[in-house]
Design an enzyme around this catalytic site. Structure first.
Site, PDB file in Angstrom:
ATOM      1  N   GLU A 105       1.797   4.455  10.062  1.00  0.00           N
ATOM      2  CA  GLU A 105       0.867   3.321  10.073  1.00  0.00           C
ATOM      3  C   GLU A 105      -0.377   3.691  10.869  1.00  0.00           C
ATOM      4  O   GLU A 105      -0.282   4.064  12.041  1.00  0.00           O
ATOM      5  CB  GLU A 105       1.571   2.118  10.709  1.00  0.00           C
ATOM      6  CG  GLU A 105       0.776   0.842  10.606  1.00  0.00           C
ATOM      7  CD  GLU A 105       1.511  -0.332  11.243  1.00  0.00           C
ATOM      8  OE1 GLU A 105       1.757  -0.284  12.468  1.00  0.00           O
ATOM      9  OE2 GLU A 105       1.831  -1.290  10.522  1.00  0.00           O
ATOM     10  N   TYR A 113      -6.793  -1.000   7.593  1.00  0.00           N
ATOM     11  CA  TYR A 113      -5.355  -0.757   7.753  1.00  0.00           C
ATOM     12  C   TYR A 113      -4.897   0.220   6.673  1.00  0.00           C
ATOM     13  O   TYR A 113      -5.199   0.034   5.489  1.00  0.00           O
ATOM     14  CB  TYR A 113      -4.578  -2.076   7.621  1.00  0.00           C
ATOM     15  CG  TYR A 113      -3.086  -1.884   7.746  1.00  0.00           C
ATOM     16  CD1 TYR A 113      -2.444  -2.070   8.960  1.00  0.00           C
ATOM     17  CD2 TYR A 113      -2.321  -1.504   6.642  1.00  0.00           C
ATOM     18  CE1 TYR A 113      -1.082  -1.872   9.097  1.00  0.00           C
ATOM     19  CE2 TYR A 113      -0.951  -1.295   6.765  1.00  0.00           C
ATOM     20  CZ  TYR A 113      -0.342  -1.484   7.987  1.00  0.00           C
ATOM     21  OH  TYR A 113       1.008  -1.278   8.102  1.00  0.00           O
TER      22      TYR A 113
END
Ligand code: ADP
Ligand code: MG
Length: 391
Positions: free
Chosen positions: A198, A109
């Site tokens: 993101e 991530y």
């Protein structure tokens, strides 16, 4: 303002960030020819909506032949996709991204956000990618690393290496790749006045290469005037049509799920109004801010937009006029009544500039306005009206 994954990937590609080869399709035939052009023997068909959680909801599928690409695209385009981020109503899929399938070895991530506390761009990263970061934060907060970037220095190499280490990418080759990726995303983020970027997952694929398999970008609406290229990526299909219409009239409209339509000036007063309604046991249907200098036309448009919501059973107009003028608001309300055939009860609280004139105009109109002395009184009357109606 949000953009689609394929648009975010094109943007990243233009900054030299590795993303899978692919293209957007609006029809199954187009999907087929894109896959054919890409070549290979495995493709991923991905629903393009402004919401995540598509994988689990059936919005990301692997195809093993060109015919399968066409079939999946055909099924996906036009379907309503419900993910944990769309709300129960879901979103209709109008475009799909066709891209080469990667052989994933590991998922990470990598996020960039503006941290309001430090007022700086902050990196949020984790070795646990491909799952929701909120879940990781709950289950295993130590698995998340945060790095705040000093705007005067920029993103430093040692910060990237710290992130790499936290992701478990300790060999020189992977570190070099990650440093490059992070710096390029950071540059893109700053150049375009983004609020959030993101990458989930950032994947390590067979052979060791790092690549962004998903990309989500959010931009500062107030800065769009200096980024016409970003502004062009706006997809109005993904926004509440009434919010879009309202912004076209210079009104701020946010849809909520109660039954009292609120027409207010200023965001602070709007929030106070919603609090007062809630305090009296009611529920606001929306938040509509007419702003300063609301002309009668603006007020009429506001009434129309609020009334288009079938859940609205009563209108509450709460104006504290500074730049606004109560007489203009009153004139606008009468105009709205006459042109829109309003049958809903309307509670009006006016205060500030030209309040006496405003009240008098409403009184003398002969129309069934319910005037309120103050905010508390207005909220109580609006809630009572709605409760009386439903009783
Ligand atoms: P969402 O976050 O909306 O569920 P993603 O783009 O993250 O959508 O896709 C979900 C999962 O599908 C990813 O975590 C990844 O495992 C897989 N995936 C996505 N794109 C690809 C691709 N191009 N090749 C292989 N797997 C992919
Ligand atoms: Mg994702």
């Amino acid at each position: 303002m949000n953009i689609h994954e394929y648009q975010a990937k094109e943007l990243l590609r233009s900054y030299g960030v590795p993303v899978p080869a692919g293209n957007v399709a609006f029809s199954d035939a187009q999907a087929y020819s894109i896959a054919e052009e890409l070549g290979g023997d495995r493709w991923v068909v991905k629903a393009q909506i402004h919401a995540g959680g598509r994988g689990k909801a059936g919005g990301v599928k692997v195809a093993r032949s060109l015919d399968e690409v066409r079939k999946i695209a055909d099924e996906m385009i036009g379907m309503t996709l419900v993910t944990h981020q769309t709300g129960p109503r879901g979103r209709v899929v109008k475009r799909v991204l066709i891209e080469e399938a990667s052989d994933i070895v590991d998922e990470f991530y990598l996020g960039f956000v503006i941290d309001r506390a430090s007022q700086r761009i902050t990196i949020v990263a984790s070795a646990e990618g491909g799952v929701e970061i909120e879940e990781v934060a709950k289950r295993n907060p130590q698995a998340i690393i945060k790095e705040t970037i000093d705007p005067a220095i920029g993103l430093a190499d040692f910060q990237c290496r710290k992130v790499a280490a936290a992701m478990g990418l300790r060999d020189k080759e992977r570190m070099t790749q990650l440093v490059r990726i992070m710096k390029r995303i950071y540059r893109c983020f700053r150049d375009k006045d983004a609020l959030q970027a993101e990458i989930n997952p950032l994947a390590q694929v067979d052979g060791g290469k790092l690549i962004c398999l998903d990309a989500k970008f959010n931009f500062d609406t107030n800065a769009l005037y200096r980024h016409p290229d970003v502004n062009e990526l706006r997809d109005l299909d993904e926004e509440d049509p009434k919010e879009v219409e309202a912004s076209g009239h210079g009104l701020n409209y946010i849809a909520l799920d109660g039954d009292i339509g609120c027409i207010v000036n200023g965001a602070g007063l709007a929030m106070a109004t919603m609090d007062a309604i809630t305090l009296h046991g009611g529920r606001p249907a929306n938040f509509l801010d007419v702003g300063g200098g609301a002309s009668p036309e603006k007020v009429t448009n506001a009434c129309r937009i609020v009334m288009e919501d079938p859940n609205v059973k009563a209108l509450l107009v709460n104006i504290f006029a500074g730049i606004n003028r109560c007489d203009w608001i009153a004139t606008g309300l009468i105009q709205a009544y006459q042109t829109l055939n309003i049958e809903l009860p309307m509670v009006v609280r006016l205060a500030g500039t030209n309040v006496e004139e405003g009240r008098k105009i409403l009184e003398e109109s002969g129309l069934p306005f319910v005037q309120a002395a103050n905010l508390d009184d207005a909220a109580a009357k609006a809630v009572a009206t709605v409760k009386g109606e439903s009783a």
